[in-house]
Scaffold this motif. Structure first.
Motif, PDB file in Angstrom:
ATOM      1  N   ASN A  82       0.798  -1.299  -0.053  1.00  9.74           N
ATOM      2  CA  ASN A  82       0.222  -0.075  -0.067  1.00  9.74           C
ATOM      3  C   ASN A  82       0.947   1.434   0.319  1.00  9.74           C
ATOM      4  N   ALA A  83       0.782   2.008  -1.206  1.00  9.31           N
ATOM      5  CA  ALA A  83       1.229   3.406  -1.384  1.00  9.31           C
ATOM      6  C   ALA A  83       1.789   4.548  -0.087  1.00  9.31           C
ATOM      7  N   LEU A  84       0.716   4.102   0.196  1.00  6.11           N
ATOM      8  CA  LEU A  84      -0.198   5.617   1.270  1.00  6.11           C
ATOM      9  C   LEU A  84       0.559   5.275   2.467  1.00  6.11           C
ATOM     10  N   ASP A  85       0.823   3.776   2.964  1.00  2.00           N
ATOM     11  CA  ASP A  85       1.270   3.289   4.088  1.00  2.00           C
ATOM     12  C   ASP A  85       2.690   3.117   4.326  1.00  2.00           C
ATOM     13  N   ALA A  86       3.524   2.981   3.297  1.00  2.00           N
ATOM     14  CA  ALA A  86       5.216   3.379   2.796  1.00  2.00           C
ATOM     15  C   ALA A  86       5.300   5.107   3.005  1.00  2.00           C
ATOM     16  N   ASP A  87       4.318   5.979   2.337  1.00  2.00           N
ATOM     17  CA  ASP A  87       4.476   7.279   2.805  1.00  2.00           C
ATOM     18  C   ASP A  87       3.245   7.657   2.320  1.00  2.00           C
ATOM     19  N   PRO A  88       2.492   8.774   3.248  1.00  2.00           N
ATOM     20  CA  PRO A  88       1.498   9.322   3.743  1.00  2.00           C
ATOM     21  C   PRO A  88       1.452  10.296   2.224  1.00  2.00           C
ATOM     22  N   ASN A  89       2.245  11.270   1.851  1.00  2.00           N
ATOM     23  CA  ASN A  89       2.454  11.610   1.463  1.00  2.00           C
ATOM     24  C   ASN A  89       2.198  12.154   0.212  1.00  2.00           C
ATOM     25  N   LEU A  90       2.091  10.991   0.008  1.00  2.00           N
ATOM     26  CA  LEU A  90       2.964  10.498  -1.532  1.00  2.00           C
ATOM     27  C   LEU A  90       1.532  10.952  -2.857  1.00  2.00           C
ATOM     28  N   ASP A  91       1.529  11.455  -3.218  1.00  2.00           N
ATOM     29  CA  ASP A  91      -0.060  11.906  -4.641  1.00  2.00           C
ATOM     30  C   ASP A  91      -0.337  10.555  -5.344  1.00  2.00           C
ATOM     31  N   THR A  92      -1.458  10.250  -5.604  1.00  2.00           N
ATOM     32  CA  THR A  92      -1.732   8.914  -5.729  1.00  2.00           C
ATOM     33  C   THR A  92      -2.157   9.124  -7.614  1.00  2.00           C
ATOM     34  N   ILE A  93      -1.637   9.922  -8.342  1.00  2.00           N
ATOM     35  CA  ILE A  93      -1.527  10.386  -9.274  1.00  2.00           C
ATOM     36  C   ILE A  93      -0.976   9.449 -10.244  1.00  2.00           C
ATOM     37  N   CYS A  94       0.527   9.102  -9.284  1.00  2.00           N
ATOM     38  CA  CYS A  94       1.730   8.539  -9.350  1.00  2.00           C
ATOM     39  C   CYS A  94       1.003   6.737 -10.024  1.00  2.00           C
ATOM     40  N   LEU A  95       0.337   6.502  -9.236  1.00  2.00           N
ATOM     41  CA  LEU A  95      -0.279   5.536  -8.830  1.00  2.00           C
ATOM     42  C   LEU A  95      -0.732   4.624 -10.239  1.00  2.00           C
ATOM     43  N   PRO A  96      -1.377   2.368 -10.357  1.00  2.00           N
ATOM     44  CA  PRO A  96      -0.210   2.366  -9.825  1.00  2.00           C
ATOM     45  C   PRO A  96       1.536   2.327 -10.392  1.00  2.00           C
ATOM     46  N   ALA A  97       2.117   1.633  -9.623  1.00  2.00           N
ATOM     47  CA  ALA A  97       3.957   1.872  -9.838  1.00  2.00           C
ATOM     48  C   ALA A  97       4.509   0.867  -9.622  1.00  2.00           C
TER      49      ALA A  97
END
Length: 173
Positions: A111-126
């Protein structure tokens, strides 16, 4: 345990002769360390073997541990996702199928937001691809790699399929 009486009159807790206890504690500690090492090695080996042939959902901490303990000459494909994004759900389904047919590659999902809560989800999926514990490919917005320009994620354009994802991944491995 023996109590030694101080000849200056009186006893003192500093005067306990506990050499027998020391030996017992050393032996117990040695045995316990061996048990813990054996237990940890067994769990780690089970975790590692479970990752081949399946898409495993792991925590950010487990992800770091998996990268650090990668087998030589092996690949790891990491899907950074967020469960609320349809594109991530679609890619999860495809990677789950690919993991069973590409059994010599580890597939994990974090889960990208568990790894970095400030991540912009526009870059997902990665997709991150590791070889020998080193990052060799970082594919942000992975669907842009799979789909032809102008195609959408609905599958109507035909570009988003198990085979299309397989071809992109195989080019990178």
């Amino acid at each position: 345990m023996r109590l030694v009486i101080n000849i200056n009159g009186g006893d003192s807790s500093d005067d306990f002769d506990d050499s027998d206890d020391d030996e017992f504690l050393k032996q117990f500690r040695k045995q316990r360390i061996a048990e813990i090492k054996e237990s940890t090695a067994s769990v780690t080996q089970k975790q590692q073997s479970a990752l081949f042939g399946t898409l495993s959902i792991v925590t950010p901490e487990e992800y770091v541990e998996i990268v650090e303990k990668m087998h030589p000459n092996s690949y790891l494909i990491v899907h950074l996702y967020h469960s609320s994004l349809h594109k991530c759900q679609m890619l999860h389904s495809i990677l789950d199928k690919l993991a069973t047919s590409m059994e010599n590659i580890q597939f994990i999902q974090v889960n990208a937001l568990d790894a970095d809560p400030n991540l912009d989800t526009i870059c997902l999926p990665a997709i991150l691809i590791y070889k020998d514990g080193k990052l060799v490919h970082n594919l942000v917005r992975f669907m842009d790699e799979v789909l032809p320009r102008g195609d959408d994620y609905s599958g109507g354009g035909g570009g988003f399929s198990v085979e299309a994802v397989r071809l992109v991944l195989e080019k990178l491995l």
